[in-house]
Design a protein around this motif. Structure first.
Motif, PDB file in Angstrom:
ATOM      1  N   ALA A  25       0.816  -1.222   0.000  1.00  0.00           N
ATOM      2  CA  ALA A  25       0.000   0.000   0.000  1.00  0.00           C
ATOM      3  C   ALA A  25       0.845   1.266   0.000  1.00  0.00           C
ATOM      4  O   ALA A  25       0.312   2.375   0.143  1.00  0.00           O
ATOM      5  N   ASP A  26       2.169   1.125  -0.141  1.00  0.00           N
ATOM      6  CA  ASP A  26       3.107   2.262  -0.132  1.00  0.00           C
ATOM      7  C   ASP A  26       3.034   3.051   1.175  1.00  0.00           C
ATOM      8  O   ASP A  26       3.137   4.286   1.181  1.00  0.00           O
ATOM      9  N   ILE A  27       2.869   2.335   2.279  1.00  0.00           N
ATOM     10  CA  ILE A  27       2.866   2.948   3.604  1.00  0.00           C
ATOM     11  C   ILE A  27       4.176   2.567   4.300  1.00  0.00           C
ATOM     12  O   ILE A  27       4.398   1.382   4.590  1.00  0.00           O
ATOM     13  N   PRO A  28       5.076   3.512   4.568  1.00  0.00           N
ATOM     14  CA  PRO A  28       6.323   3.171   5.255  1.00  0.00           C
ATOM     15  C   PRO A  28       6.026   2.600   6.646  1.00  0.00           C
ATOM     16  O   PRO A  28       5.191   3.131   7.381  1.00  0.00           O
ATOM     17  N   ALA A  29       6.700   1.511   6.995  1.00  0.00           N
ATOM     18  CA  ALA A  29       6.441   0.864   8.284  1.00  0.00           C
ATOM     19  C   ALA A  29       7.636   0.016   8.677  1.00  0.00           C
ATOM     20  O   ALA A  29       8.463  -0.364   7.835  1.00  0.00           O
ATOM     21  N   ALA A  30       7.707  -0.299   9.971  1.00  0.00           N
ATOM     22  CA  ALA A  30       8.796  -1.137  10.464  1.00  0.00           C
ATOM     23  C   ALA A  30       8.396  -1.759  11.793  1.00  0.00           C
ATOM     24  O   ALA A  30       7.487  -1.283  12.484  1.00  0.00           O
ATOM     25  N   GLU A  31       9.090  -2.846  12.127  1.00  0.00           N
ATOM     26  CA  GLU A  31       8.978  -3.415  13.468  1.00  0.00           C
ATOM     27  C   GLU A  31       9.936  -2.664  14.374  1.00  0.00           C
ATOM     28  O   GLU A  31      11.110  -2.485  14.035  1.00  0.00           O
ATOM     29  N   MET A  32       9.433  -2.213  15.540  1.00  0.00           N
ATOM     30  CA  MET A  32      10.295  -1.451  16.437  1.00  0.00           C
ATOM     31  C   MET A  32      10.529  -2.136  17.773  1.00  0.00           C
ATOM     32  O   MET A  32      11.280  -1.610  18.602  1.00  0.00           O
ATOM     33  N   GLY A  33       9.900  -3.306  18.009  1.00  0.00           N
ATOM     34  CA  GLY A  33      10.149  -3.955  19.278  1.00  0.00           C
ATOM     35  C   GLY A  33       9.218  -5.111  19.552  1.00  0.00           C
ATOM     36  O   GLY A  33       8.522  -5.611  18.669  1.00  0.00           O
ATOM     37  N   LYS A  34       9.222  -5.533  20.836  1.00  0.00           N
ATOM     38  CA  LYS A  34       8.457  -6.690  21.271  1.00  0.00           C
ATOM     39  C   LYS A  34       7.673  -6.371  22.544  1.00  0.00           C
ATOM     40  O   LYS A  34       8.002  -5.452  23.297  1.00  0.00           O
TER      41      LYS A  34
END
Length: 337
Positions: free
Chosen positions: A294-303
């Motif tokens: 969807a061209d949405i910047p995203a990332a995993e940042m933790g737990k």
């Protein structure tokens, strides 16, 4: 109570929470500090609903002002994981607004509502003495869906992954630079980048994309007090611990330059448009892939783990309580008068 912005948790617990009217069995989720929406059980379905103030800033132009107002009131109910469906909206307008100006706002509401399949079912519109920009009314948004599709705001569980879209300071950059461009001494490229953040200031698509991908356990839009505020509120409401890092979080062009200029911590400042969410660990890659599609910047940042609190690179953070961008906005607005 805080001097500016949302009331703090202590005021809520002492003066709001004990006085909530009648208790009803159909209320599945009621008011909690830092929680975006409530939920009503209606048999085979649930209704998520949220109420927010309406703000209009003529300096943005009435199309942009209307776009921003509409998406703000959609945001809180979108993070329920259910698709927004109905809107009730009230305008208490200042006497000086012209008919054609309000018409542009209303046509923008109509356009954006049609895009989302939202019906505007009731409301109130009037000019009143004593009303003034930017606060010109309020709105309640509803989303109707099946119980199993509801994403509770307090649903984060140990073992979940913490994801974030778009990164910090999106609203602070996009809003303040668009509004006060003539007062800002930054390179033209930085100003252009920050202004480009304006139409990033909606987490509605982010929330709908994540819910469709599946495995989401909680969502929160990072408005007042930004990503740090959202993280603390989510961990607190679920009674869990978040261990996160800033390292992999996307930061959009123009954000750091604008926040540095205003001397604002981007992690503690309002970032309407940014979604913080927890997902089942095995679903994290699927959700991130859906954001990418969807061209949405995203990332995993933790737990998420057992315990309490939010830790950034091992150091515990507390809720910012007061959003630094609010004071900057107030000062720049006062200087303009």
């Amino acid at each position: 109570m805080t001097d500016i912005g949302k009331i703090d948790r202590d005021f809520f617990d002492e003066h709001i929470y004990p006085y909530l009217g009648a208790e009803r069995e159909d209320e599945l989720l009621g008011p909690k500090h830092g929680v975006d929406f409530g939920v009503i059980d209606v048999g085979d379905h649930v209704v998520a609903l949220a109420t927010d103030p309406l703000s209009l800033l003529p300096e943005l132009g009435f199309e942009k002002a209307g776009w921003f107002a509409f998406h703000v009131v959609m945001s809180d109910v979108a993070v329920s994981g259910l698709h927004p469906s109905h809107l009730a909206v009230e305008f208490n307008l200042p006497p000086e607004i012209a008919d054609e100006e309000f018409a542009e706002v209303w046509k923008t509401f109509d356009r954006e509502a049609k895009k989302l399949g939202v019906s505007i079912v009731t409301g109130h519109t009037a000019r009143y003495s004593g009303c003034q920009y930017p606060w010109v009314g309020g709105a309640t948004t509803l989303a109707i869906g099946e119980k199993q599709d509801l994403v509770r705001p307090d649903g984060a569980r140990p073992g979940d992954s913490v994801l974030v879209t778009k990164g910090p300071g999106v609203e602070t950059a996009g809003f303040l630079v668009t509004l006060f461009e003539d007062r800002i001494d930054l390179p033209e490229d930085d100003i252009a980048d920050a202004k480009d953040r304006f139409y990033d200031m909606s987490p509605v698509e982010d929330a709908l994309v994540a819910a469709e991908a599946g495995g989401v356990t909680a969502m929160h839009d990072a408005t007042e007090c930004g990503i740090h505020g959202a993280l603390v509120e989510m961990a607190r409401s679920a009674g869990v611990r978040f261990d996160v890092s800033h390292d992999d979080v996307p930061i959009l062009p123009g954000v750091l330059e604008a926040c540095d200029y205003f001397d604002i911590d981007p992690w503690a400042s309002t970032t309407e448009g940014t979604l913080v969410l927890t997902v089942e660990a095995e679903a994290a890659e699927t959700v991130l892939a859906a954001f990418d599609d969807a061209d949405i910047p995203a990332a995993e940042m933790g737990k998420v783990s057992e315990g309490d609190g939010v830790y950034v690179d091992g150091d515990r953070i507390e809720h910012p309580d007061v959003d630094p961008s609010l004071q900057v906005f107030a000062e720049l607005s006062a200087d303009r008068e």
